[in-house]
Design a protein around this motif. Sequence first.
Motif, PDB file in Angstrom:
ATOM      1  N   UNK A  28      -5.473  -7.581   4.667  1.00 39.67           N
ATOM      2  CA  UNK A  28      -4.251  -7.124   4.372  1.00 39.67           C
ATOM      3  C   UNK A  28      -2.980  -6.992   4.257  1.00 39.67           C
ATOM      4  N   UNK A  29      -2.350  -7.546   5.163  1.00 44.19           N
ATOM      5  CA  UNK A  29      -1.183  -7.904   5.274  1.00 44.19           C
ATOM      6  C   UNK A  29      -1.121  -9.174   4.641  1.00 44.19           C
ATOM      7  N   UNK A  30      -1.775 -10.057   4.674  1.00 48.24           N
ATOM      8  CA  UNK A  30      -1.324 -11.303   3.506  1.00 48.24           C
ATOM      9  C   UNK A  30      -1.141 -10.914   2.699  1.00 48.24           C
ATOM     10  N   UNK A  31      -2.047 -10.533   2.478  1.00 44.84           N
ATOM     11  CA  UNK A  31      -2.582 -10.437   0.191  1.00 44.84           C
ATOM     12  C   UNK A  31      -0.843  -9.436  -0.414  1.00 44.84           C
ATOM     13  N   UNK A  32      -0.678  -8.654   0.635  1.00 46.01           N
ATOM     14  CA  UNK A  32       0.502  -7.718   1.142  1.00 46.01           C
ATOM     15  C   UNK A  32       1.675  -7.896   0.697  1.00 46.01           C
ATOM     16  N   UNK A  33       2.059  -9.233   0.875  1.00 46.72           N
ATOM     17  CA  UNK A  33       3.081 -10.273   1.112  1.00 46.72           C
ATOM     18  C   UNK A  33       3.361 -11.513  -0.145  1.00 46.72           C
ATOM     19  N   UNK A  34       2.068 -11.993  -0.675  1.00 47.85           N
ATOM     20  CA  UNK A  34       1.710 -12.084  -1.621  1.00 47.85           C
ATOM     21  C   UNK A  34       1.993 -11.464  -2.459  1.00 47.85           C
TER      22      UNK A  34
ATOM     23  N   UNK B 262      10.019  -3.229 -15.967  1.00 50.07           N
ATOM     24  CA  UNK B 262      10.333  -3.072 -13.928  1.00 50.07           C
ATOM     25  C   UNK B 262       9.675  -1.652 -13.622  1.00 50.07           C
ATOM     26  N   UNK B 263       8.664  -1.112 -14.415  1.00 51.71           N
ATOM     27  CA  UNK B 263       7.748  -0.327 -14.399  1.00 51.71           C
ATOM     28  C   UNK B 263       6.635  -1.472 -13.906  1.00 51.71           C
ATOM     29  N   UNK B 264       6.372  -2.769 -14.349  1.00 48.47           N
ATOM     30  CA  UNK B 264       5.326  -3.808 -13.971  1.00 48.47           C
ATOM     31  C   UNK B 264       5.467  -4.067 -12.295  1.00 48.47           C
ATOM     32  N   UNK B 265       6.522  -4.835 -12.833  1.00 44.78           N
ATOM     33  CA  UNK B 265       7.281  -4.664 -10.955  1.00 44.78           C
ATOM     34  C   UNK B 265       6.700  -3.654  -9.867  1.00 44.78           C
ATOM     35  N   UNK B 266       6.739  -2.121 -10.123  1.00 47.84           N
ATOM     36  CA  UNK B 266       6.617  -1.204  -9.084  1.00 47.84           C
ATOM     37  C   UNK B 266       5.142  -1.361  -9.200  1.00 47.84           C
ATOM     38  N   UNK B 267       4.443  -1.111 -10.140  1.00 45.65           N
ATOM     39  CA  UNK B 267       3.128  -1.201  -9.831  1.00 45.65           C
ATOM     40  C   UNK B 267       3.113  -2.215  -8.685  1.00 45.65           C
ATOM     41  N   UNK B 268       2.974  -3.498  -8.806  1.00 46.75           N
ATOM     42  CA  UNK B 268       3.147  -4.409  -7.899  1.00 46.75           C
ATOM     43  C   UNK B 268       3.407  -4.041  -6.409  1.00 46.75           C
ATOM     44  N   UNK B 269       4.833  -3.874  -6.447  1.00 52.82           N
ATOM     45  CA  UNK B 269       5.321  -3.529  -5.069  1.00 52.82           C
ATOM     46  C   UNK B 269       4.158  -2.579  -4.277  1.00 52.82           C
ATOM     47  N   UNK B 270       4.122  -1.571  -5.110  1.00 50.65           N
ATOM     48  CA  UNK B 270       3.136  -1.132  -4.842  1.00 50.65           C
ATOM     49  C   UNK B 270       1.758  -0.607  -3.875  1.00 50.65           C
ATOM     50  N   UNK B 271       1.246  -1.497  -4.990  1.00 52.11           N
ATOM     51  CA  UNK B 271       0.385  -1.813  -3.963  1.00 52.11           C
ATOM     52  C   UNK B 271       0.698  -3.369  -3.546  1.00 52.11           C
ATOM     53  N   UNK B 272       1.256  -3.527  -3.115  1.00 53.09           N
ATOM     54  CA  UNK B 272       1.892  -4.006  -1.599  1.00 53.09           C
ATOM     55  C   UNK B 272       2.068  -3.754  -0.685  1.00 53.09           C
ATOM     56  N   UNK B 273       2.682  -2.320  -0.818  1.00 53.17           N
ATOM     57  CA  UNK B 273       3.838  -1.651   0.088  1.00 53.17           C
ATOM     58  C   UNK B 273       1.965  -0.815   0.641  1.00 53.17           C
ATOM     59  N   UNK B 274       1.043   0.250   0.125  1.00 50.38           N
ATOM     60  CA  UNK B 274      -0.234   0.215   0.710  1.00 50.38           C
ATOM     61  C   UNK B 274      -0.813  -0.414   1.671  1.00 50.38           C
ATOM     62  N   UNK B 275      -0.965  -2.071   1.485  1.00 53.21           N
ATOM     63  CA  UNK B 275      -1.296  -3.377   2.222  1.00 53.21           C
ATOM     64  C   UNK B 275      -0.422  -3.365   3.261  1.00 53.21           C
ATOM     65  N   UNK B 276       0.422  -3.837   3.258  1.00 56.11           N
ATOM     66  CA  UNK B 276       1.656  -3.515   3.845  1.00 56.11           C
ATOM     67  C   UNK B 276       2.337  -2.861   5.333  1.00 56.11           C
ATOM     68  N   UNK B 277       2.441  -2.284   4.239  1.00 60.52           N
ATOM     69  CA  UNK B 277       3.501  -1.008   5.270  1.00 60.52           C
ATOM     70  C   UNK B 277       2.268   0.593   5.871  1.00 60.52           C
ATOM     71  N   UNK B 278       1.408   0.730   5.166  1.00 61.22           N
ATOM     72  CA  UNK B 278       0.208   1.546   5.696  1.00 61.22           C
ATOM     73  C   UNK B 278      -0.439   1.124   6.761  1.00 61.22           C
ATOM     74  N   UNK B 279      -1.091  -0.077   6.168  1.00 61.07           N
ATOM     75  CA  UNK B 279      -1.961  -1.632   7.451  1.00 61.07           C
ATOM     76  C   UNK B 279      -1.276  -1.424   8.708  1.00 61.07           C
ATOM     77  N   UNK B 280       0.645  -1.790   8.476  1.00 60.09           N
ATOM     78  CA  UNK B 280       0.734  -2.166  10.082  1.00 60.09           C
ATOM     79  C   UNK B 280       1.303  -0.995  10.768  1.00 60.09           C
ATOM     80  N   UNK B 281       1.222   0.462   9.819  1.00 57.38           N
ATOM     81  CA  UNK B 281       1.351   1.310  10.418  1.00 57.38           C
ATOM     82  C   UNK B 281       0.202   1.989  11.840  1.00 57.38           C
TER      83      UNK B 281
END
Length: 497
Positions: free
Chosen positions: A348-354, A381-400
């Motif tokens: 998940x972390x690796x995918x989030x970084x991508x 910018x909405x598209x960029x936010x959508x991709x970054x939010x998915x990354x946040x789920x994969x990185x931030x929540x997974x990290x915790x």
Amino acid sequence: MTKDTLAVPAEKKSRFPKAVPYIIGNEAAERFSFYGMRSILTLFLVNQFFNPTNNPALTEQANAHGNKLHHLFVMVAYALPFVGGMIADWFTGKYKLILYVSLIYCLGHFLLATFDGGLTGFEIGLLVVAIGAGGIKSCVSANVGDQFDATNQDLLSKVYGWFYFSINAGSMISTVAIPWTYEHFGPRWAFGIPGILMALATIIFFSGRKKYVKVPPQGVNRNNMVFITWYALTHSSKRKPGQSLLDVAKESYLPERVEGVKAVYRVMVVFFFALAFWAVWDQCLSEWTLYADKMDRNINLGFTSFTVLPGQLSTINTVFLLLFIPLFNYVIYPWFDKKGLKTTPLRRLGTGLILTALSFVVIGFTHKSIEHGGTPSIWWQVLAFMILSAAEVLVSITGLEYAYTHSPKSMKSTMTGIWFLVVSFGNLITALVNGQIESGGWWARNLRGANYEWFFVAFISVFIIVFMIVSPRMKERNYITDPYVGENEIAANAEKL
């Protein structure tokens, strides 16, 4: 029912602690104040202090200066939870620390609203707000758990659900309301209202003072990460063949705590790669706001149309998070697991970084269009936010989650503090890059325009490549599924103490 029938007493229903409404209300108001002022911070700094005449020749340096201050502010705010948690645990207790530091927090907001026309006073206000926000951060969420005991532990997850709902509700409302206030009533009210909400948060918290379970401070605990690491480093000559460096400390410290510190360092290797994510995430509240100001922000949905203010775009992040968290947990992860591709935390972390790098690719092309005189649609910018939010789920929540499952019970608070330090260091990296652009450093001259985004895409890509090489070799231990490894060694060493 006959007289001979034994009456079975009804099972007592669990009840929420009476302190819960005060904690939830306090958190919602505090998050409103924090995210509300951040939603306009960079735009205000540039327009008010660094480029008030909107001179194109000053754009790059002014933007870099505003971004640098914003990220330095976040850096301080996320460096202090580790310190605040230790002070509360060792000396003051959570209640006193939250109350007294909240008063400092209110003072910071007062300074922001008062010195909206003076940079030095405003910068002091930013520092005081950062001290307030960071000082209480690790204690507020821990204070929730302190209110529960064996009679109502089953309600703890529900309370944390409401707790995180209050965080998102406070931030969502503020990122809509404060940019609108700034647009129509100016910076004094735009920074004043968050201050009023922080004062309200303090009043709400104080009002529940007779209902809180107040865990007293425990004094300085010598069996902590700092002392154990220092002892191991200064007594490394005693290390025996086959021992790790930290094992030396078991002769003077509790062996289970030494094992816990070893677990912390294993998790920190994973956290190192999350650094790439946090070096760029907060830019959606700073740099992206500046880009939004130059984009076509008219939204036409057919049945209605409206114009989005630059600072309101960050609300999209909260919306996507509320959608993506259940989507990933109940649809995407189970689907991949059924297909035989298990969604482990490291994957998940690796995918989030991508995905993080991909979001900056979108912003890079958007910035390039602006740089050449275009006015791209805000939907990019909405598209960029959508991709970054998915990354946040994969990185931030997974990290915790990874920090919780891969550290022993005695070290879980330490791991939370270290996670916040990773956020802090990530923002420090971004602040240093913007500082170089502001000062015209020789290597930063190549970061002008969209090259800024390409630099961070390359930066994240380096982390991704190293992660792909290192992650298969990482040693892992899940303390939830395997909590008793090393008990014999611990018991044997404990007898020597």
